[in-house]
Design a protein around this motif. Structure first.
Motif, PDB file in Angstrom:
ATOM      1  N   ASN A 132       0.844  -1.196   0.000  1.00 41.18           N
ATOM      2  CA  ASN A 132       0.000   0.000   0.000  1.00 41.18           C
ATOM      3  C   ASN A 132       0.880   1.248   0.000  1.00 41.18           C
ATOM      4  O   ASN A 132       1.254   1.775   1.052  1.00 41.18           O
ATOM      5  N   VAL A 133       1.212   1.729  -1.177  1.00 43.01           N
ATOM      6  CA  VAL A 133       2.130   2.863  -1.286  1.00 43.01           C
ATOM      7  C   VAL A 133       1.486   4.167  -0.833  1.00 43.01           C
ATOM      8  O   VAL A 133       2.175   5.182  -0.692  1.00 43.01           O
ATOM      9  N   TRP A 134       0.183   4.166  -0.597  1.00 46.50           N
ATOM     10  CA  TRP A 134      -0.468   5.370  -0.085  1.00 46.50           C
ATOM     11  C   TRP A 134      -0.208   5.545   1.411  1.00 46.50           C
ATOM     12  O   TRP A 134      -0.353   6.640   1.945  1.00 46.50           O
ATOM     13  N   ASP A 135       0.133   4.460   2.085  1.00 48.21           N
ATOM     14  CA  ASP A 135       0.298   4.488   3.538  1.00 48.21           C
ATOM     15  C   ASP A 135       1.770   4.728   3.868  1.00 48.21           C
ATOM     16  O   ASP A 135       2.616   3.865   3.679  1.00 48.21           O
ATOM     17  N   LEU A 136       2.066   5.914   4.384  1.00 47.32           N
ATOM     18  CA  LEU A 136       3.450   6.296   4.679  1.00 47.32           C
ATOM     19  C   LEU A 136       3.884   5.941   6.093  1.00 47.32           C
ATOM     20  O   LEU A 136       5.091   5.950   6.375  1.00 47.32           O
ATOM     21  N   HIS A 137       2.962   5.615   6.980  1.00 46.72           N
ATOM     22  CA  HIS A 137       3.324   5.598   8.395  1.00 46.72           C
ATOM     23  C   HIS A 137       3.075   4.271   9.112  1.00 46.72           C
ATOM     24  O   HIS A 137       3.753   3.987  10.099  1.00 46.72           O
ATOM     25  N   THR A 138       2.117   3.462   8.668  1.00 44.62           N
ATOM     26  CA  THR A 138       1.746   2.275   9.442  1.00 44.62           C
ATOM     27  C   THR A 138       2.919   1.336   9.661  1.00 44.62           C
ATOM     28  O   THR A 138       3.189   0.896  10.789  1.00 44.62           O
ATOM     29  N   VAL A 139       3.658   1.020   8.598  1.00 43.40           N
ATOM     30  CA  VAL A 139       4.769   0.077   8.722  1.00 43.40           C
ATOM     31  C   VAL A 139       5.864   0.670   9.597  1.00 43.40           C
ATOM     32  O   VAL A 139       6.376   0.021  10.525  1.00 43.40           O
ATOM     33  N   ASP A 140       6.242   1.914   9.326  1.00 43.50           N
ATOM     34  CA  ASP A 140       7.320   2.546  10.096  1.00 43.50           C
ATOM     35  C   ASP A 140       6.957   2.657  11.568  1.00 43.50           C
ATOM     36  O   ASP A 140       7.778   2.352  12.453  1.00 43.50           O
ATOM     37  N   ASN A 141       5.745   3.097  11.847  1.00 41.30           N
ATOM     38  CA  ASN A 141       5.341   3.232  13.251  1.00 41.30           C
ATOM     39  C   ASN A 141       5.307   1.874  13.948  1.00 41.30           C
ATOM     40  O   ASN A 141       5.624   1.758  15.135  1.00 41.30           O
ATOM     41  N   GLY A 142       4.925   0.829  13.202  1.00 41.17           N
ATOM     42  CA  GLY A 142       4.912  -0.505  13.791  1.00 41.17           C
ATOM     43  C   GLY A 142       6.309  -0.995  14.138  1.00 41.17           C
ATOM     44  O   GLY A 142       6.531  -1.597  15.200  1.00 41.17           O
ATOM     45  N   VAL A 143       7.276  -0.741  13.232  1.00 34.84           N
ATOM     46  CA  VAL A 143       8.655  -1.136  13.514  1.00 34.84           C
ATOM     47  C   VAL A 143       9.172  -0.396  14.748  1.00 34.84           C
ATOM     48  O   VAL A 143       9.785  -0.991  15.649  1.00 34.84           O
ATOM     49  N   ILE A 144       8.938   0.912  14.781  1.00 30.20           N
ATOM     50  CA  ILE A 144       9.424   1.721  15.903  1.00 30.20           C
ATOM     51  C   ILE A 144       8.782   1.268  17.219  1.00 30.20           C
ATOM     52  O   ILE A 144       9.446   1.161  18.264  1.00 30.20           O
ATOM     53  N   GLU A 145       7.491   0.986  17.177  1.00 27.05           N
ATOM     54  CA  GLU A 145       6.766   0.589  18.390  1.00 27.05           C
ATOM     55  C   GLU A 145       7.339  -0.685  19.006  1.00 27.05           C
ATOM     56  O   GLU A 145       7.391  -0.807  20.235  1.00 27.05           O
ATOM     57  N   HIS A 146       7.778  -1.625  18.143  1.00 23.13           N
ATOM     58  CA  HIS A 146       8.203  -2.921  18.667  1.00 23.13           C
ATOM     59  C   HIS A 146       9.709  -3.063  18.823  1.00 23.13           C
ATOM     60  O   HIS A 146      10.163  -3.919  19.591  1.00 23.13           O
ATOM     61  N   ILE A 147      10.488  -2.248  18.120  1.00 19.16           N
ATOM     62  CA  ILE A 147      11.944  -2.423  18.226  1.00 19.16           C
ATOM     63  C   ILE A 147      12.500  -1.812  19.508  1.00 19.16           C
ATOM     64  O   ILE A 147      13.473  -2.334  20.087  1.00 19.16           O
ATOM     65  N   MET A 148      11.900  -0.728  19.981  1.00 22.95           N
ATOM     66  CA  MET A 148      12.440  -0.071  21.180  1.00 22.95           C
ATOM     67  C   MET A 148      12.355  -0.962  22.415  1.00 22.95           C
ATOM     68  O   MET A 148      13.340  -1.075  23.167  1.00 22.95           O
ATOM     69  N   PRO A 149      11.236  -1.636  22.671  1.00 24.84           N
ATOM     70  CA  PRO A 149      11.216  -2.550  23.834  1.00 24.84           C
ATOM     71  C   PRO A 149      12.217  -3.700  23.701  1.00 24.84           C
ATOM     72  O   PRO A 149      12.774  -4.149  24.709  1.00 24.84           O
ATOM     73  N   LEU A 150      12.463  -4.172  22.487  1.00 24.57           N
ATOM     74  CA  LEU A 150      13.438  -5.240  22.307  1.00 24.57           C
ATOM     75  C   LEU A 150      14.844  -4.766  22.660  1.00 24.57           C
ATOM     76  O   LEU A 150      15.633  -5.508  23.256  1.00 24.57           O
ATOM     77  N   LEU A 151      15.171  -3.533  22.304  1.00 25.04           N
ATOM     78  CA  LEU A 151      16.494  -2.999  22.611  1.00 25.04           C
ATOM     79  C   LEU A 151      16.661  -2.716  24.096  1.00 25.04           C
ATOM     80  O   LEU A 151      17.792  -2.705  24.611  1.00 25.04           O
ATOM     81  N   ASP A 152      15.549  -2.486  24.783  1.00 28.55           N
ATOM     82  CA  ASP A 152      15.620  -2.207  26.223  1.00 28.55           C
ATOM     83  C   ASP A 152      15.744  -3.465  27.069  1.00 28.55           C
ATOM     84  O   ASP A 152      15.975  -3.375  28.272  1.00 28.55           O
TER      85      ASP A 152
END
Length: 1021
Positions: free
Chosen positions: A235-255
């Motif tokens: 879905n090239v119209w969606d600029l944020h869903t994938v990025d926000n999902g990665v950010i949401e889940h990667i930070m707790p893993l790094l912590d």
């Protein structure tokens, strides 16, 4: 003339209104029923005939593709941790083949991260322009410059084609690409060969994936299910869903402390989607790059000393934000590697490119696999062809040439082992001289290492690797010439049959269909038996299934051609008319031109010349007509046709090869994939004018009656207004006009509602109107008048049938607005401008054919209309913002009426957007023989004969182009421009031929059936 106001010559002689009504009364009900049954049966037989021809085209295309679009031979061998590439056991305890440098890794792919997105603009430009993609991701360059022992930033060169799935395969296997892999870019299959992800899994590592769900198609079951989160990638119209999902889940893993993972693969898509939707030079791109900068800065601070951070782009993007080709902007991505401990360095041999480019030395993307494998203590995957990246192993301070030479030796040993196995599995046809330079550099590297000259050894390994890669780049495509010849043979025989049956056969082809199909079926069965027998007897030459299919197809086509020769061939000599010669010259010259890459690149200009030539010839012919009405109407329509052709040429999307002598006008600018605000005038103008234009052609034969008024004057106009509203909101959303009043989610909901409403008018309402409408006629009854012979008979009323002269054409034309509305919805405003002109030109062409006596089918003239329609479809393919390149595909059309990918609707929407002009023109083919067709001409069976002639002539053009592009692509398979020019044009020709074949079956023949039954029901034919 009387027929210009709706009365045919036959009807004009029946002033008392009896004409056709008396004929209808005289026709018995049983006779009419038999006619209808024969009409339906003929439709079924002709449908089967065209479907058989489509199947022949499919088989020919598949055979050639099987030999031409070969994937490389994938070896099943796998590297083992305890065994070195030379077969010796590994003595390393802290790793496999080499001591590991890092325990864990965070590998982030920022999709479409172009290298110049990451460096200061002052390093690229003396006077930096105001570009939104510049200077918004400074973190990577600043750390690489201020702490070169902690971070390295390099241009990361992708091997074309630059599709995401293709690049992910290269980034995880270290192999060179083959073109066929791009065909599955959005439906990836699992990678079976040795790769770094499988090596991590075999080593017992816990692997986490976040982001683009393509990874799960490639590596099913490899990732930890509890920590992995994937998102739809298309879905090239969606600029944020994938990025926000990665950010949401990667930070707790790094912590986490201690970490429960070993390697994290994170794939951001926002930059890529911003490029596809807006182009790189847009505020949305700046926003996404700033977001990535902030995220990476936060990730850096969360890393520990034993974790490697890798950030890379899988490819770049061109000036419009697209990718898939091999331009510099598309292949040049960025690679950044970071460690909290000083483990990196600069090799003195890392030569800078010319100062004007201000770029570090580039590294290939295939080099990443061997680099990560050694850094993480893994064996290098067996099929890898990349070498270690020098900066990752030279260490801080003075370059550690010894370590670098040793890792070079490991990679060289692995590649040499791969070469040995590959050569045993597939002969490359190389003699010993081809390996001479490789042996020289290898001997030099061994000698230098033995003497302790580690820097010289490193140089020798680099030179050896360059020779190997150059060899594989030249010779990787092992074409199967036998399969290619089989495909060309099938396509050539099919073309010959269509040409013979459509242009040189006499008689009623509709009545010939049963015998022809029986002959073709018998030939197919016999050929299949012979082919399968050869497959059993000579398995080395033919396997069972290919032998069966090839034999059945060849014998079926030959049998059909022989039957036609024996039963339908004219005994008279035949030479085409001037119009026939013109159509022949157009087809042959265009086909011959595809041998030239410059001709193929400028195909739209060639088509402009052909169509203008036709317009000029029709103008001359019209001026010579005896009838004043024909002369005036033909001249007017010819001049209009020429002007419209020229007007459409102002819509242009330039190929990279056409620059700088070409200026794109299709989008807001050459750096954008969106529409300019002023272009919103176009859809409203189309909604206002196009229904009136179609109405005027109906009124020319007094046919604007019945359902025509409701469908064209009301429904079609409302649909176009909905399309205009949709694109208005789209431009407002892209420009941020309503940002303070409406959220993007609300705007998307409104737009989807508008799009679906327009489709509801186009499809269910349009199909319903077309199927159940009555003929577009109007009956007028005047007052009775006394008998002229004073016979004493009672006076009889005067009955006039308006629209009778064009009862077939006006009824069939109701289909075209349905297709126009569907295609217009999926195209940006300038594309709608082109489709509107295409529709207008189709109507002009019908009048030109009629006034010059070319509408009624005959052996010298019936091919002209269908061939010109094919040229129109091809011309407007380019004018609707497309090129014979993968990068020009407008993927966002899949989301005009949808929020997510939905099969099969999403692919169908992309097909309709891409080939809409060809689809409309193919659907209009029957109009070339039924426009203003006299109703009594040979009855319904004669109608089928003429329509079949027109359909075969139309398919003949596309089959000629397909065969020509196939032959030239095969002949030029070693040409430098094969993947850039010839292969995309060949793929396009194959796709268009099959789509046109299906449109002729689903729309043209089915539409004629509906029209024939509708007219027959009213007039009793």
């Amino acid at each position: 003339m009387v027929d210009r106001i709706g009365l045919s010559p036959e009807a004009s002689r029946a002033e008392d209104g009896l004409g056709s009504l008396e004929k209808s009364a005289a026709t018995t009900e049983e006779h009419q029923r038999q006619n209808i049954i024969r009409f339906k049966v003929t439709h079924v037989l002709l449908t089967v005939l065209l479907l058989w021809l489509t199947a022949v085209h499919v088989v020919g295309i598949l055979f050639f593709a099987k030999g031409f679009l070969l994937t490389r031979l994938v070896l099943d061998n796998r590297s083992e941790c305890g065994v070195l590439p030379d077969g010796q056991p590994s003595q390393i305890s802290n790793g496999c083949w080499h001591p590991k440098t890092f325990d864990r890794a965070v590998i982030l792919i920022i999709d479409a991260l172009r290298y110049d997105f990451t460096i200061p603009s002052r390093r690229v430009f003396e006077q930096p322009p105001q570009k939104y993609y510049l200077d918004n991701l400074p973190l990577l360059h600043e750390t690489a410059v201020s702490h070169p022992d902690h971070a390295i930033l390099l241009p990361f060169i992708a091997d074309p084609p630059t599709s995401t799935l293709q690049r992910l395969k290269g980034l995880t296997t270290g192999t060179l690409p083959t073109f066929i892999d791009i065909g599955s870019n959005f439906a990836g299959t699992a990678i079976e060969e040795d790769n770094i992800v499988s090596q991590l899994k075999n080593a017992g590592k816990t692997i986490v994936h976040l982001g683009d769900d393509t990874w799960h198609s490639l590596f099913p079951g490899y990732f930890d299910p509890n920590m992995t989160h994937s998102y739809d990638s298309f879905n090239v119209w969606d600029l944020h869903t994938v990025d926000n999902g990665v950010i949401e889940h990667i930070m707790p893993l790094l912590d986490q402390s201690p970490q429960q993972w070993d390697v994290i693969f994170g794939h951001f898509l926002g930059v890529d989607h911003a490029g596809h939707r807006f182009g790189p030079d847009h505020p949305a791109m700046a926003e996404k790059l700033r977001q990535m900068n902030d995220v990476l800065q936060e990730i850096m601070h969360k890393l520990d000393d034993d974790t490697l951070l890798v950030v890379m782009g899988d490819h770049g993007m061109d000036t419009k934000g697209d990718h898939g080709g091999e331009s510099d902007e598309e292949v040049e991505a960025a690679l950044w590697m970071y460690s909290k401990q000083p483990r990196f360095g600069k090799a003195e041999t890392a030569v800078l490119l010319p100062p004007a480019t201000a770029k570090e030395r580039p590294v290939g993307q295939i080099d990443l696999v061997s680099t990560l494998s050694i850094l993480l203590g893994l064996p290098i995957p067996f099929n890898n062809l990349g070498k270690p990246i020098a900066e990752a192993f030279t260490g801080p301070g003075s370059p550690d040439w010894k370590t670098l030479a040793r890792v070079d030796r490991l990679a060289q040993s692995q590649i040499a082992r791969y070469q040995e196995h590959y050569s045993r599995s597939r002969d490359l046809g190389l003699d010993d001289n081809a390996y001479r330079d490789q042996r020289t550099y290898l001997a030099l590297s061994v000698e230098s290492a033995a003497d302790g000259r580690w820097e010289d050894a490193h140089h020798a390994y680099v030179n050896w690797h360059n020779e190997v890669i150059s060899m594989y780049r030249r010779l990787w495509a092992n074409f199967n010439v036998e399969d290619m010849i089989c495909g060309i043979t099938i396509s050539g025989l099919a073309l010959g049959f269509v040409f013979f049956f459509s242009r040189l056969s006499m008689g009623d082809k509709a009545s010939a269909a049963p015998g022809l199909l029986r002959s073709a079926g018998l030939g197919t069965v016999v050929g299949a038996a012979i082919g399968s027998a050869l497959g059993f007897l000579t398995p080395s030459s033919f396997s069972f299934l290919p032998g069966l299919v090839f034999g059945g197809t060849i014998c079926g086509v030959i049998a059909a051609t022989v039957w036609s020769f024996r039963h339908r061939l004219t005994t008279q000599s035949y030479l085409p008319s001037l119009w026939g010669w013109m159509a022949l010259v157009f087809c042959l010259t265009q086909s011959a031109g595809f041998a030239s890459n410059s001709y193929t690149i400028h195909e739209d200009t060639i088509l402009l010349f052909f169509l203008t030539t036709f317009g000029i010839l029709s103008l001359i012919s019209s001026l010579r007509q005896a009838s004043t009405a024909d002369r005036v109407l033909g001249t007017y329509q010819s001049v209009l046709f020429i002007l419209l052709t020229r007007l459409a040429s102002f819509s242009r999307l330039c190929r990279e090869e056409q620059m700088p002598g070409c200026r794109s006008t299709f989008y807001a600018s050459s750096n954008s994939s969106t529409s300019a605000p002023w272009q919103l005038l176009i859809p409203y103008s189309v909604a206002l004018l196009l229904p009136e234009i179609i109405k005027a052609f109906y009124q020319g034969t007094a046919s604007y009656a019945g359902s025509a008024g409701f469908w064209i004057g009301f429904s079609f106009r409302i649909g176009l207004l909905l399309v205009a509203a949709y694109w208005t909101i789209d431009v407002a959303d892209n420009g941020g006009w309503l940002m303070e009043r409406l959220s993007p989610t609300t705007l998307k909901t409104i737009n989807i509602t508008l799009a679906r409403s327009a489709l509801a008018i186009a499809v269910p309402v349009g199909i319903g109107t077309f199927v159940w409408a009555k003929p577009c006629i109007n009956i007028s009854i005047s007052e009775p008048r006394p008998a002229a012979d004073n016979s004493g008979k009672p006076p009889r009323p005067q009955l006039t049938i308006y629209g009778y002269a064009n009862v077939y054409g006006s009824r069939y034309l109701l289909m075209i607005p349905m297709l126009v509305l569907s295609v217009a919805l999926l195209l940006p405003p300038v594309g709608q401008f082109s489709i509107a002109i295409c529709t207008w030109q189709i109507l002009c062409l019908l009048e030109i054919l009629d006034t010059n006596g070319l509408t009624i089918s005959s052996r010298g003239s019936s091919s002209v209309g269908p061939i010109i329609l094919a040229l129109l479809g091809s011309y407007h393919f380019f004018k609707t913002g497309h090129q014979a390149t993968l990068a020009s595909i407008q993927w966002n059309s899949a989301f005009v009426p949808l929020r997510t990918i939905q099969y099969p609707w999403s692919p169908l929407l992309v097909v309709l957007n891409t080939f809409g002009a060809q689809i409309i023109c193919a659907a209009a083919v029957p109009l070339t023989v039924i426009w203003k067709r006299p109703t009594g001409k040979a009855g319904l069976r004669g109608l089928w004969n003429d329509v079949l002639n027109a359909c075969l002539a139309h398919a003949l053009y596309y089959a000629t182009i397909q065969l020509a592009t196939t032959m030239w692509a095969g002949h030029l398979r070693r040409h430098l421009m094969l993947y850039r020019v010839f292969m995309p044009r060949y793929l396009m020709a194959c796709a268009v031929l099959l789509i046109v074949d299906m449109v002729l079956v689903v729309a043209a023949l089915a539409g004629v059936r509906v029209v024939g039954l509708s007219v027959g029901e009213v007039f009793g034919y």
